[in-house]
Structure formats: C-alpha cells, structure tokens
Design an enzyme around this catalytic site. Structure first.
Site, PDB file in Angstrom:
ATOM      1  N   SER A  78     -16.703 -27.669  -6.256  1.00 13.98           N
ATOM      2  CA  SER A  78     -16.423 -27.747  -7.940  1.00 13.98           C
ATOM      3  C   SER A  78     -15.899 -29.122  -8.277  1.00 13.98           C
ATOM      4  O   SER A  78     -16.696 -30.127  -7.808  1.00 13.98           O
ATOM      5  CB  SER A  78     -15.324 -26.767  -8.227  1.00 13.98           C
ATOM      6  OG  SER A  78     -15.360 -26.398  -9.588  1.00 13.98           O
ATOM      7  N   ASP A 202     -22.704 -17.691  -9.116  1.00 15.97           N
ATOM      8  CA  ASP A 202     -21.673 -18.377  -9.959  1.00 15.97           C
ATOM      9  C   ASP A 202     -21.911 -18.315 -11.272  1.00 15.97           C
ATOM     10  O   ASP A 202     -22.757 -18.368 -11.890  1.00 15.97           O
ATOM     11  CB  ASP A 202     -21.959 -20.005  -9.338  1.00 15.97           C
ATOM     12  CG  ASP A 202     -20.633 -20.753  -9.845  1.00 15.97           C
ATOM     13  OD1 ASP A 202     -19.914 -20.459 -10.518  1.00 15.97           O
ATOM     14  OD2 ASP A 202     -20.805 -21.962  -9.457  1.00 15.97           O
ATOM     15  N   HIS A 229     -18.186 -18.202  -7.621  1.00 12.73           N
ATOM     16  CA  HIS A 229     -17.923 -19.734  -7.709  1.00 12.73           C
ATOM     17  C   HIS A 229     -16.902 -20.173  -6.527  1.00 12.73           C
ATOM     18  O   HIS A 229     -16.516 -21.223  -6.416  1.00 12.73           O
ATOM     19  CB  HIS A 229     -17.120 -20.028  -8.893  1.00 12.73           C
ATOM     20  CG  HIS A 229     -16.890 -21.663  -9.227  1.00 12.73           C
ATOM     21  ND1 HIS A 229     -17.881 -22.497  -9.058  1.00 12.73           N
ATOM     22  CD2 HIS A 229     -15.710 -22.240  -9.284  1.00 12.73           C
ATOM     23  CE1 HIS A 229     -17.384 -23.665  -9.528  1.00 12.73           C
ATOM     24  NE2 HIS A 229     -16.144 -23.535  -9.299  1.00 12.73           N
TER      25      HIS A 229
END
Length: 251
Positions: A78, A202, A229
């Site tokens: 991320s 995600d 995610h």
C-alpha cells in the site's frame, strides 16, 4: 541469499506480516519487517513526521547497517510503496529487487500525485478521521474510521485478524504532496528489478486501478492473488509462494 525486508502500509506496522515471516523462514528465506517512524512500536508522534526521509528513517538505518555486498528484496504494501520507491533511488546497489504488493507504484515527480489520487477508491477521503498537530490548519495524520476497516481493508480476512488490526492500527502521517512525488532516475531506481503483486478483490486500489498503476510505471513482472487489500492476512500462503517465485526468477 538476499534477505526479504517488509515495509507496511498506512497505519500498520511490522506486526501485519506475522503470518508471512515465519512461512518464508520455514522455506529457507531470511526475512524481517520494520516499523516506520510513528508506526508499530515506534514512539514517534505521527503528527511530527512531515517528510518522507523522517518516515523512512528506520528502513534507511537498516539498509545502511548492511554488511558490504549484502542485498535485500524490498516488499512494500500500500503506502509502503512510496517508501520502497524512495529507498530504491537512494540505495539501488543494496536492492536485489523491489516488490509492490497492492501498493503505490507511482511515476516519478509531480505526476505521482495525479496517478495516486486516481487509483484510490472513490470516497476514500470521506471515511478517515483526521488529526491536527497544535497550530496546524491542515491535518497532519489520519486513520481509517473503525466501522470501515473490515469492509474496506479486510473483507476476506478472518475475524481474528480484523480484531488484531483494530487493536494495533495507529494514525499515519499525512505527508505533503511534495513528499509523495518522489523524483527518481532510470540509472538508480530503474536499475532495480521491480514486480507488482495485484490483489484481485482489493477495494482500496481496485484491480482496474492497479492495472492503471502498472500501465503508468511498467514493472518487470505482474502476479495476481485472489486477495483483498491485505493479502498478508487473507492469502498468506499464496503471497509467500508469489514472493518465492520472484526470488527464484532473479537467480
């Protein structure tokens, strides 16, 4: 053998890799994870972290402590992708490869902000709490609101992992746009083998937007996981297999 070094995303810490690290070690790979400044067990106030250099400092210190000739495989999740990008440009000869796991893999310079903003799910800015350091008129840290964490970050994860995350998530520094727009070069950043691992389910960076990231900054390879995610929770075995396959391809 190169060592895997894991870089967490916003609000998380080294703790989020707890399923991945032992599985890699059992397979014979060296692996560790770092807490960036203000994350995990760090006592730094996130509202005081205003530069990418400060945020990345623990990782930089780790890299600078490596013995001569030792290399690492960086794995960023991320927002951790921005830290990985920064380190690739700063220490290319220390990086055997960089792996972006549903991560911000952005183009160089100002275009990074445009691409990042387009890639993130619509309405994301509305589901975070913002915090302000004393005297600041702009927010200096943020954290996803509790009621949105499971459906947005962890919808394929076990209830136990969701509970763990709720106990440990911390506010994350909100760096100025100029700090997100990392300037990098073909000679340094571009010399490091780079891979992207997609999370096909995600909700933060939807699969189509991950494709958009890849199109704007093509890596050497792309792998897919049937994850949300947070593949370190939802698909740890598959993530380890993907990482190991990348390492094998480097030999």
């Amino acid at each position: 053998m190169a060592k895997f070094v894991f870089v967490h995303g916003a609000g998380h810490g080294a703790w989020c890799w707890y399923k991945v690290l032992p599985r890699l070690r059992q397979a014979g790979h060296a692996a560790l994870a770092v807490d960036l400044s203000s994350a995990g067990i760090s006592t730094v106030d996130p509202n005081e972290v205003r530069t990418l250099a400060r945020y990345s400092q623990p990782l930089v210190e780790l890299i600078e402590s490596l013995p001569q000739g030792n290399k690492i495989v960086l794995v960023g999740h991320s927002l951790g992708g921005i830290v990985v990008t920064y380190v690739m440009e700063k220490y290319p000869t220390k990086c055997a490869a960089a792996i972006f796991v549903v991560a911000s893999m952005l183009p160089s310079g100002p275009k990074a902000i445009e691409v990042r903003d387009k890639a993130v799910m619509s309405g994301f800015s509305e589901i975070v709490d913002r915090f302000y350091t004393k005297g600041s008129e702009v927010p200096t840290s943020s954290r996803l609101k509790p009621e949105h964490r499971q459906p947005v970050l962890y919808h394929l994860c076990s209830s136990e992992d969701v509970e763990l995350a709720n106990l440990l998530l911390k506010p994350n520094p909100l760096l100025p746009p100029s700090e997100i727009a990392v300037e990098y070069t073909k000679e340094k950043y571009g010399s490091v083998p780079r891979y992207y691992i997609k999370g096909m389910h995600d909700r933060v960076i939807p699969a189509a937007m991950q494709d958009y990231l890849v199109e704007n900054n093509p890596p050497d390879g792309v792998l897919e996981l049937a994850s949300d995610h947070s593949p370190f929770f939802s698909t740890p075995y598959e993530l380890v297999e993907a990482l190991a396959s990348i390492l094998t391809s480097l030999k």
